[in-house]
Design an enzyme around this catalytic site. Structure first.
Site, PDB file in Angstrom:
ATOM      1  N   ALA A  65      26.605  60.102 -15.608  1.00 22.82           N
ATOM      2  CA  ALA A  65      27.467  59.927 -16.770  1.00 22.82           C
ATOM      3  C   ALA A  65      28.441  61.101 -16.895  1.00 22.82           C
ATOM      4  O   ALA A  65      28.172  62.202 -16.414  1.00 22.82           O
ATOM      5  CB  ALA A  65      26.629  59.804 -18.036  1.00 22.82           C
ATOM      6  N   GLY A 109      22.926  58.632 -14.203  1.00 22.60           N
ATOM      7  CA  GLY A 109      23.475  57.289 -14.308  1.00 22.60           C
ATOM      8  C   GLY A 109      23.840  56.700 -12.958  1.00 22.60           C
ATOM      9  O   GLY A 109      23.828  55.478 -12.781  1.00 22.60           O
ATOM     10  N   GLU A 112      20.653  55.308 -11.632  1.00 25.29           N
ATOM     11  CA  GLU A 112      20.343  54.119 -12.418  1.00 25.29           C
ATOM     12  C   GLU A 112      21.252  52.958 -12.036  1.00 25.29           C
ATOM     13  O   GLU A 112      20.819  51.797 -11.980  1.00 25.29           O
ATOM     14  CB  GLU A 112      20.470  54.437 -13.903  1.00 25.29           C
ATOM     15  CG  GLU A 112      19.406  55.413 -14.386  1.00 25.29           C
ATOM     16  CD  GLU A 112      19.699  55.964 -15.773  1.00 25.29           C
ATOM     17  OE1 GLU A 112      18.944  55.621 -16.691  1.00 25.29           O
ATOM     18  OE2 GLU A 112      20.684  56.704 -15.945  1.00 25.29           O
ATOM     19  N   GLU A 132      18.500  64.272 -16.203  1.00 25.16           N
ATOM     20  CA  GLU A 132      18.917  64.343 -17.609  1.00 25.16           C
ATOM     21  C   GLU A 132      18.102  65.350 -18.411  1.00 25.16           C
ATOM     22  O   GLU A 132      18.599  65.938 -19.381  1.00 25.16           O
ATOM     23  CB  GLU A 132      18.809  62.952 -18.257  1.00 25.16           C
ATOM     24  CG  GLU A 132      19.803  61.933 -17.746  1.00 25.16           C
ATOM     25  CD  GLU A 132      19.288  61.130 -16.562  1.00 25.16           C
ATOM     26  OE1 GLU A 132      19.894  60.102 -16.230  1.00 25.16           O
ATOM     27  OE2 GLU A 132      18.263  61.538 -15.951  1.00 25.16           O
TER      28      GLU A 132
END
Length: 258
Positions: A65, A109, A112, A132
């Site tokens: 992200a 991310g 993911e 994270e």
């Protein structure tokens, strides 16, 4: 929609989405995520496309992200906007098979995003991780759920709690990726897999994808029944007639998606 953060190509019934923010390590900012959602919907609706590939560059799949974009966000902003909900829905609604071709970093991310795909093919320089925890948060795009299902509780817990990265070989041994190939061969190998899938009956491919995905959610008894009903339903298709006739006639089938 004009794309600024991704590159979209269609070749021989295969749609390729390439993340394209090289100066930001393909960080998943809002613009890229919106373009990705749009591209997925368009490719899924395109009858000429039978398989999808999601990839980045030889250096990085996605570093995760865009932290600078999220830095000033508060709980209310994330909750009211249902952050990452639209992306989860877009992949969840995708009926065609999508393959992640991962080279370099697939972190946060990015990891993911790869796990949201149906198949992951990794280059030998790929690394996967959920770091994270290092910035005081946790995975929010399915990491705790999909990684645990892929590699088991202990390894998933360790990676989420320490931020440790997993190299391509460990990822294959753990079951996260289907194969590891030399980085220079990544797209060739992935296109070969996609082409093989694109040759099959699209209806059968969709049925297989549904059945395999249900295996994570249903009991064995319910899953077996679901599989059997999908199997039965394919006997109503012209592709079934063509496939079996071609087998008996010892020729290559020509599936028509009907």
């Amino acid at each position: 929609m004009a794309y600024e953060n991704i590159v979209l190509e269609i070749t021989d019934h295969v749609g390729v989405i390439r993340l394209d923010r090289p100066d930001k390590l393909n960080a998943l900012n809002e613009g890229l995520r919106c373009e990705l959602i749009d591209a997925l919907a368009n490719l899924d609706a395109n009858d000429d496309v039978r398989c999808l590939i999601l990839t980045g560059s030889a250096r990085v799949f996605s570093a995760g992200a865009d932290i600078k974009e999220m830095n000033d966000k508060a709980f209310v902003d994330m909750f009211k906007g249902d952050a990452f909900g639209a992306e989860t829905q877009a992949f969840g609604q995708l009926r065609k098979v999508i393959i992640a071709a991962v080279a370099g970093h697939a972190l946060g991310g990015g990891c993911e995003l790869a796990m949201m795909c149906d198949i992951i093919i990794a280059a030998d320089n790929a690394t996967f991780g959920q770091p994270e925890i290092n910035i005081g948060v946790m995975a929010g795009l399915g990491g705790t759920q999909r990684l645990t299902r892929a590699v088991g509780k202990s390894k998933s817990m360790e990676m989420h709690l320490t931020g440790r990265r997993m190299n391509a070989q460990e990822a294959m041994t753990a079951g996260l990726v289907s194969r590891v190939v030399p980085v220079n061969d990544l797209m060739t190998e992935t296109m070969d897999v996609a082409a093989k899938i694109a040759e099959k009956s699209p209806l059968a491919v969709m049925a297989v994808k549904e059945a395999v995905n249900r295996a994570e959610e249903l009991s064995l008894r319910e899953g077996l029944l679901y599989e059997r009903r999908l199997f039965h339903s394919l006997f109503s298709t012209e592709d079934k007639v063509e496939g079996m006739s071609a087998f008996v006639d010892r020729r290559e089938p020509k599936f028509r998606n009907c």
